[in-house]
Scaffold this motif. Structure first.
Motif, PDB file in Angstrom:
ATOM      1  N   THR A   1       2.619  -3.951   3.592  1.00 33.92           N
ATOM      2  CA  THR A   1       1.917  -3.108   2.618  1.00 33.92           C
ATOM      3  C   THR A   1       1.069  -2.051   3.300  1.00 33.92           C
ATOM      4  OG1 THR A   1       0.122  -4.739   2.500  1.00 33.92           O
ATOM      5  CG2 THR A   1       1.855  -4.894   0.838  1.00 33.92           C
ATOM      6  N   ALA A   2       0.561  -2.373   4.491  1.00 31.68           N
ATOM      7  CA  ALA A   2      -0.209  -1.372   5.238  1.00 31.68           C
ATOM      8  C   ALA A   2       0.708  -0.284   5.791  1.00 31.68           C
ATOM      9  CB  ALA A   2      -0.993  -2.040   6.362  1.00 31.68           C
ATOM     10  N   ALA A   3       1.809  -0.696   6.391  1.00 32.51           N
ATOM     11  CA  ALA A   3       2.727   0.283   6.981  1.00 32.51           C
ATOM     12  C   ALA A   3       3.380   1.160   5.912  1.00 32.51           C
ATOM     13  CB  ALA A   3       3.799  -0.433   7.796  1.00 32.51           C
ATOM     14  N   LEU A   4       3.601   0.582   4.732  1.00 30.16           N
ATOM     15  CA  LEU A   4       4.278   1.305   3.648  1.00 30.16           C
ATOM     16  C   LEU A   4       3.294   1.658   2.538  1.00 30.16           C
ATOM     17  CD1 LEU A   4       7.512  -0.896   3.467  1.00 30.16           C
ATOM     18  CD2 LEU A   4       7.150   1.204   4.775  1.00 30.16           C
ATOM     19  N   THR A   5       2.093   2.050   2.921  1.00 33.21           N
ATOM     20  CA  THR A   5       1.074   2.395   1.927  1.00 33.21           C
ATOM     21  C   THR A   5       1.540   3.457   0.934  1.00 33.21           C
ATOM     22  OG1 THR A   5      -0.736   1.772   3.413  1.00 33.21           O
ATOM     23  CG2 THR A   5      -1.278   3.280   1.630  1.00 33.21           C
ATOM     24  N   PRO A   6       2.243   4.518   1.344  1.00 35.59           N
ATOM     25  CA  PRO A   6       2.693   5.496   0.335  1.00 35.59           C
ATOM     26  C   PRO A   6       3.549   4.876  -0.765  1.00 35.59           C
ATOM     27  CG  PRO A   6       2.869   6.429   2.533  1.00 35.59           C
ATOM     28  CD  PRO A   6       2.546   4.983   2.710  1.00 35.59           C
ATOM     29  N   LEU A   7       4.436   3.948  -0.400  1.00 39.30           N
ATOM     30  CA  LEU A   7       5.235   3.278  -1.419  1.00 39.30           C
ATOM     31  C   LEU A   7       4.354   2.413  -2.316  1.00 39.30           C
ATOM     32  CD1 LEU A   7       8.351   2.203   0.687  1.00 39.30           C
ATOM     33  CD2 LEU A   7       8.032   4.263  -0.693  1.00 39.30           C
ATOM     34  N   GLN A   8       3.381   1.745  -1.713  1.00 40.37           N
ATOM     35  CA  GLN A   8       2.446   0.935  -2.488  1.00 40.37           C
ATOM     36  C   GLN A   8       1.659   1.799  -3.463  1.00 40.37           C
ATOM     37  OE1 GLN A   8      -0.508  -0.967  -0.072  1.00 40.37           O
ATOM     38  NE2 GLN A   8      -1.292  -2.245  -1.724  1.00 40.37           N
ATOM     39  N   LEU A   9       1.269   2.992  -3.044  1.00 40.71           N
ATOM     40  CA  LEU A   9       0.518   3.883  -3.924  1.00 40.71           C
ATOM     41  C   LEU A   9       1.364   4.350  -5.100  1.00 40.71           C
ATOM     42  CD1 LEU A   9      -1.471   6.049  -1.351  1.00 40.71           C
ATOM     43  CD2 LEU A   9      -2.378   4.312  -2.896  1.00 40.71           C
ATOM     44  N   ARG A  10       2.656   4.501  -4.893  1.00 41.39           N
ATOM     45  CA  ARG A  10       3.526   4.878  -6.006  1.00 41.39           C
ATOM     46  C   ARG A  10       3.576   3.769  -7.054  1.00 41.39           C
ATOM     47  NH1 ARG A  10       6.228   7.109  -1.473  1.00 41.39           N
ATOM     48  NH2 ARG A  10       6.493   9.373  -1.644  1.00 41.39           N
ATOM     49  N   VAL A  11       3.650   2.522  -6.588  1.00 40.10           N
ATOM     50  CA  VAL A  11       3.654   1.393  -7.525  1.00 40.10           C
ATOM     51  C   VAL A  11       2.325   1.307  -8.257  1.00 40.10           C
ATOM     52  CG1 VAL A  11       3.828  -1.120  -7.697  1.00 40.10           C
ATOM     53  CG2 VAL A  11       5.334   0.127  -6.147  1.00 40.10           C
ATOM     54  N   ILE A  12       1.224   1.460  -7.518  1.00 43.11           N
ATOM     55  CA  ILE A  12      -0.094   1.394  -8.141  1.00 43.11           C
ATOM     56  C   ILE A  12      -0.267   2.528  -9.150  1.00 43.11           C
ATOM     57  CG2 ILE A  12      -2.573   1.659  -7.674  1.00 43.11           C
ATOM     58  CD1 ILE A  12      -2.133   0.117  -5.086  1.00 43.11           C
ATOM     59  N   GLY A  13       0.181   3.725  -8.786  1.00 39.55           N
ATOM     60  CA  GLY A  13       0.074   4.844  -9.717  1.00 39.55           C
ATOM     61  C   GLY A  13       0.812   4.587 -11.015  1.00 39.55           C
ATOM     62  N   THR A  14       1.980   3.941 -10.931  1.00 42.11           N
ATOM     63  CA  THR A  14       2.720   3.596 -12.146  1.00 42.11           C
ATOM     64  C   THR A  14       1.959   2.586 -12.979  1.00 42.11           C
ATOM     65  OG1 THR A  14       4.814   4.009 -11.003  1.00 42.11           O
ATOM     66  CG2 THR A  14       4.899   2.693 -13.023  1.00 42.11           C
ATOM     67  N   GLY A  15       1.391   1.573 -12.330  1.00 41.39           N
ATOM     68  CA  GLY A  15       0.648   0.556 -13.061  1.00 41.39           C
ATOM     69  C   GLY A  15      -0.622   1.076 -13.699  1.00 41.39           C
ATOM     70  N   LEU A  16      -1.235   2.093 -13.105  1.00 43.04           N
ATOM     71  CA  LEU A  16      -2.492   2.630 -13.630  1.00 43.04           C
ATOM     72  C   LEU A  16      -2.267   3.727 -14.674  1.00 43.04           C
ATOM     73  CD1 LEU A  16      -4.604   2.909 -10.350  1.00 43.04           C
ATOM     74  CD2 LEU A  16      -4.705   1.119 -12.083  1.00 43.04           C
ATOM     75  N   THR A  17      -1.031   3.963 -15.066  1.00 41.68           N
ATOM     76  CA  THR A  17      -0.736   5.029 -16.028  1.00 41.68           C
ATOM     77  C   THR A  17      -1.523   4.904 -17.331  1.00 41.68           C
ATOM     78  OG1 THR A  17       1.472   5.318 -15.086  1.00 41.68           O
ATOM     79  CG2 THR A  17       1.114   6.188 -17.290  1.00 41.68           C
ATOM     80  N   PRO A  18      -1.746   3.690 -17.880  1.00 40.38           N
ATOM     81  CA  PRO A  18      -2.561   3.612 -19.099  1.00 40.38           C
ATOM     82  C   PRO A  18      -4.004   4.081 -18.910  1.00 40.38           C
ATOM     83  CG  PRO A  18      -1.265   1.614 -18.829  1.00 40.38           C
ATOM     84  CD  PRO A  18      -1.149   2.383 -17.543  1.00 40.38           C
ATOM     85  N   LEU A  19      -4.488   4.118 -17.666  1.00 35.32           N
ATOM     86  CA  LEU A  19      -5.893   4.468 -17.414  1.00 35.32           C
ATOM     87  C   LEU A  19      -6.068   5.892 -16.911  1.00 35.32           C
ATOM     88  CD1 LEU A  19      -6.994   1.182 -15.599  1.00 35.32           C
ATOM     89  CD2 LEU A  19      -7.292   1.763 -17.996  1.00 35.32           C
ATOM     90  N   VAL A  20      -5.116   6.387 -16.144  1.00 37.23           N
ATOM     91  CA  VAL A  20      -5.249   7.720 -15.563  1.00 37.23           C
ATOM     92  C   VAL A  20      -3.854   8.329 -15.488  1.00 37.23           C
ATOM     93  CG1 VAL A  20      -5.040   6.905 -13.175  1.00 37.23           C
ATOM     94  CG2 VAL A  20      -6.277   9.020 -13.651  1.00 37.23           C
ATOM     95  N   PRO A  21      -3.696   9.619 -15.782  1.00 37.57           N
ATOM     96  CA  PRO A  21      -2.357  10.216 -15.758  1.00 37.57           C
ATOM     97  C   PRO A  21      -1.659  10.027 -14.415  1.00 37.57           C
ATOM     98  CG  PRO A  21      -3.925  11.702 -16.792  1.00 37.57           C
ATOM     99  CD  PRO A  21      -4.727  10.566 -16.224  1.00 37.57           C
ATOM    100  N   ARG A  22      -0.358   9.837 -14.485  1.00 36.86           N
ATOM    101  CA  ARG A  22       0.419   9.554 -13.282  1.00 36.86           C
ATOM    102  C   ARG A  22       0.324  10.700 -12.272  1.00 36.86           C
ATOM    103  NH1 ARG A  22       5.272   6.873 -12.024  1.00 36.86           N
ATOM    104  NH2 ARG A  22       5.488   6.965  -9.777  1.00 36.86           N
ATOM    105  N   HIS A  23       0.325  11.938 -12.748  1.00 35.70           N
ATOM    106  CA  HIS A  23       0.302  13.062 -11.807  1.00 35.70           C
ATOM    107  C   HIS A  23      -1.034  13.160 -11.080  1.00 35.70           C
ATOM    108  CE1 HIS A  23      -1.657  14.930 -15.358  1.00 35.70           C
ATOM    109  NE2 HIS A  23      -2.239  15.716 -14.466  1.00 35.70           N
ATOM    110  N   VAL A  24      -2.104  12.622 -11.679  1.00 32.68           N
ATOM    111  CA  VAL A  24      -3.407  12.646 -11.008  1.00 32.68           C
ATOM    112  C   VAL A  24      -3.442  11.621  -9.879  1.00 32.68           C
ATOM    113  CG1 VAL A  24      -5.894  12.350 -11.294  1.00 32.68           C
ATOM    114  CG2 VAL A  24      -4.553  13.456 -13.091  1.00 32.68           C
ATOM    115  N   SER A  25      -3.042  10.383 -10.163  1.00 29.58           N
ATOM    116  CA  SER A  25      -3.036   9.361  -9.111  1.00 29.58           C
ATOM    117  C   SER A  25      -2.033   9.701  -8.016  1.00 29.58           C
ATOM    118  CB  SER A  25      -2.711   7.993  -9.704  1.00 29.58           C
ATOM    119  OG  SER A  25      -1.461   8.007 -10.347  1.00 29.58           O
ATOM    120  N   ALA A  26      -0.988  10.474  -8.358  1.00 30.65           N
ATOM    121  CA  ALA A  26      -0.030  10.900  -7.333  1.00 30.65           C
ATOM    122  C   ALA A  26      -0.664  11.837  -6.325  1.00 30.65           C
ATOM    123  CB  ALA A  26       1.173  11.576  -7.990  1.00 30.65           C
TER     124      ALA A  26
END
Length: 693
Positions: A484-509
């Protein structure tokens, strides 16, 4: 997906029935880990469902209960936020249950722990997917009961179980009131309908009550005192389920509250930010000086709860200032820290369970060097400790970097109170990060790499190093945490999808400056490439080693056997070596104002070293004070005070005992008197309602 959800819950039920209904005497030894393996299988089913829920576009997996609960229609609905927390919770739960299965043989001597584990996992699954307030509350109480049963397994330790249950019931009461307020104003129990609650006193009160309910469960000051005792009292092999898995339900509750109720009152956001930062500092301060491994890890859980809630509070301030970017960086930092905490805490508790079983104690003085005999347990403890110390290139480094970067955005806020609160929190978090390194260097240096004490007991018959299932669980966690540390960008994409109800996806991206470079959402502020750290750091290490070999003309490759830990000087043996207590002593002194450090130096005679009874009897004028110059020694002792317990809760014991004594007097009264009291109360309530209407 509905079938997988039902399969996961049914597997939890099968594990509970197997553990409760089948006596251990008739169950073959090889089948005793079966309840935990069933829990691992059930967790795997739910983790698979969460992966589907995070794919876009896809239908929302759900299970309908209809309206048979009596409080409106209820579903288990795995939307994107629920899917994110299900993935985090049950991916870790698979490994936690495997480590429990490897620990259980020979150590579980009664029925019940497996059923309690299954109850906790099923309750967490319902909490993180319920769309009905009553169903949410019912599952929350299930977690409380499961925690109580786990801490009460050893019936000799009643105090921690009572404290765990008592704080759990306070949490449940706060949750009940916090859910009833919006339900009364909106006329329904659907959580989505609570968004219709207008801003005002009712919503502020609901916010405060819900934050209190979740803060108790995750261990936020000043309601954290149950957590170190509760974790330490639970069976060692099941602590990963409590600390690495079940606690995520509290964090999910905070995230969901923001989704349902919208922006909080300003005073609550600032208070939560400062309390969270103080909790992190207080937790690591106590963890740094504890003398038992399980209490070090438990107080570290308090610290991590503070770190996670600090990021969450930054997001709350972002919603109040209408800054989507600040909201996004706070939520991303908090979620990353939640992932770090779940993985590392599960590793630490799994490894410590094997060490305690081997040595028969959790005392750090007795655990010195014990990990050398148990390489798998040593690996679990070392990886977990380095991760929580926030050292690169681990996930802990990435999450703490994001958290500190989020706190550095105070210059963007025009409101002075918000900027001041972020600056104060940043200072506390920076101190916390420093002392975290000190705390976990002690664990790695003394327990994993330190020399073994000759007088340390060990149980040769229980030398199985985590067992086969436990080794698989530790390997999955360790490799997963590093990945998860080495692949943090991929992890951030998953987190951004999960946080969509709270913050727009393009912002977390915005946290992705490029495919392999991350930034704190705000562009051109700072950047980091965790993936490149995994390339650059080994490359530099290889270059240094090659240069060393070349400069030494090969002499550096000659084998030299020296102790791994020499207390900074050669020729030191026995009791004169650096000990875990001695290593933590500077921290006790530096943080004396926070820990209320108490020290005592008692002169003892040459033949009485190690006693704390003071000098031998006799007239003082006939006996010189024994010092190093006169051949005597000093017996030194030092301890700390749990300031929240000492100055907040202990003063309440007296009034509480008085109230209990008064209540006992009412138990042997007359029935007609009780009916009179009830009538008086009923008339008073009716009069109050009439007056208010």
């Amino acid at each position: 997906m509905t079938a997988l959800i039902l399969a996961g819950l049914l597997l939890f039920g099968a594990a509970a029935l197997l553990d409760v209904c089948v006596p251990l005497s008739v169950l073959p030894a090889r089948l005793r880990p079966a309840p935990y393996l069933l829990c691992a299988a059930g967790s795997g089913c739910l983790a698979a469902v969460s992966a589907t829920a995070l794919r876009e576009p896809s239908p929302v997996p759900q299970v309908s209960f209809g309206d048979w609960l009596g409080f409106g229609t209820a579903h288990l609905r795995v939307d994107q936020l629920s899917g994110l927390f299900w993935l985090l919770t049950f991916a870790v739960a698979v490994a936690a249950c495997l480590t429990a299965a490897g620990w259980a043989p020979g150590r579980v001597t009664s029925r019940g722990p497996g059923a309690s584990c299954a109850l906790v996992l099923a309750s967490v699954a319902v909490v993180e997917s319920a769309d009905n307030a009553f169903l949410f509350l019912l599952a929350w109480e299930g977690i409380t009961i499961g925690f109580y049963l786990l801490t009460a397994v050893e019936r000799r330790r009643v105090g921690p179980a009572v404290a765990t249950f008592g704080f759990g019931k306070v949490s449940g009461a706060a949750l009940l009131l916090g859910l009833l307020l919006p339900a009364a104003h909106t006329g329904g129990f659907a959580l989505a309908g609570f968004a219709q609650l207008p801003a005002g006193t009712a919503r502020s009160a609901a916010w405060a009550l819900l934050v209190l309910a979740f803060a108790i469960k995750i261990g936020l000051a000043p309601v954290q005192v149950w957590l170190p005792r509760g974790y330490a009292a639970a069976p060692a092999g099941l602590r990963p389920v409590m600390a690495g898995v079940a606690v995520n339900a509290g964090f999910y509750g905070l995230w969901r509250t923001l989704d349902v109720l919208g922006p909080p009152p300003a005073w609550l956001a600032v208070t939560l930010l400062l309390l969270a930062a103080f909790t992190a500092f207080l937790g690591i301060a106590h963890a740094a000086v504890q003398n038992r491994l399980e209490r070090v890890i438990a107080y570290s859980s308090v610290e991590n709860a503070g770190l996670i809630c600090t990021g969450y509070a930054v997001a709350l301030i972002g919603t109040l200032t209408h800054s989507d970017a600040l909201t996004a960086v706070g939520l991303v930092a908090g979620t990353l820290q939640t992932v770090t905490h779940a993985i590392a805490k599960t590793l630490l508790f799994a490894g410590s369970a094997a060490l305690e079983a081997d040595a028969g104690t959790g005392d750090l003085e007795r655990l010195r060097g014990t990990a050398r005999r148990l390489p798998w347990a040593a690996t679990a403890v070392a990886v977990g400790a380095v991760t929580l110390a926030g050292l690169p290139p681990t996930a802990g480094f990435v999450s703490e970097w994001f958290l500190l970067e989020s706190l550095m955005q105070q210059f963007r806020l025009t409101a002075f109170p918000y900027g001041l609160a972020l600056a104060a929190a940043g200072a506390l978090i920076a101190l916390t990060a420093g002392f975290a390194s000190v705390t976990f260097v002690r664990i790695v240096g003394m327990v994993v790499l330190g020399p073994r004490r000759e007088d340390t007991p060990h149980r040769a018959g229980r030398r199985a190093d985590l067992g086969t299932a436990g080794r698989v669980g530790v390997a999955v966690l360790a490799l997963g945490g590093l990945a998860t540390a080495a692949l943090t960008p991929l992890q951030l994409r998953v987190i951004g999808t999960g946080l969509t109800p709270l913050v727009p996806r393009h912002v977390s991206a915005g946290a992705l400056a490029s495919p392999w470079v991350v930034q704190p959402v705000f562009a051109e502020f700072s950047s980091l490439s965790p993936g490149w750290l995994w390339v650059v750091m080994p490359t530099l290490l290889a270059a240094v080693c090659a240069l060393l070999v070349a400069a030494s003309r090969g002499r550096a490759l000659h084998v030299r056997r020296v102790p791994a830990w020499r207390s900074a000087s050669g020729g030191v043996h026995g009791d004169d070596q650096y000990t875990p207590f001695g290593y933590a002593n500077p921290t006790r002194r530096v943080l004396g104002a926070v820990l209320r450090t108490r020290t005592r130096a008692t002169p003892v005679s040459s033949g009485e070293t190690g006693t704390a009874t003071g000098p031998p009897p006799g007239p003082a004028r006939d006996r010189p004070v024994p010092t190093a110059a006169t051949g005597g020694t000093l017996d030194y002792a030092s301890d700390v005070v749990e300031v929240v317990e000492a100055y907040l809760y202990r003063p309440l014991f007296g009034p509480l005992r008085a109230a209990v004594s008064l209540a006992k007097r009412l138990q042997s009264g007359r029935l007609d008197a009780y009916l009179t009291y009830m009538l008086i109360v009923l008339v008073a309530v009716l009069a109050l309602v009439a007056a208010l209407s």
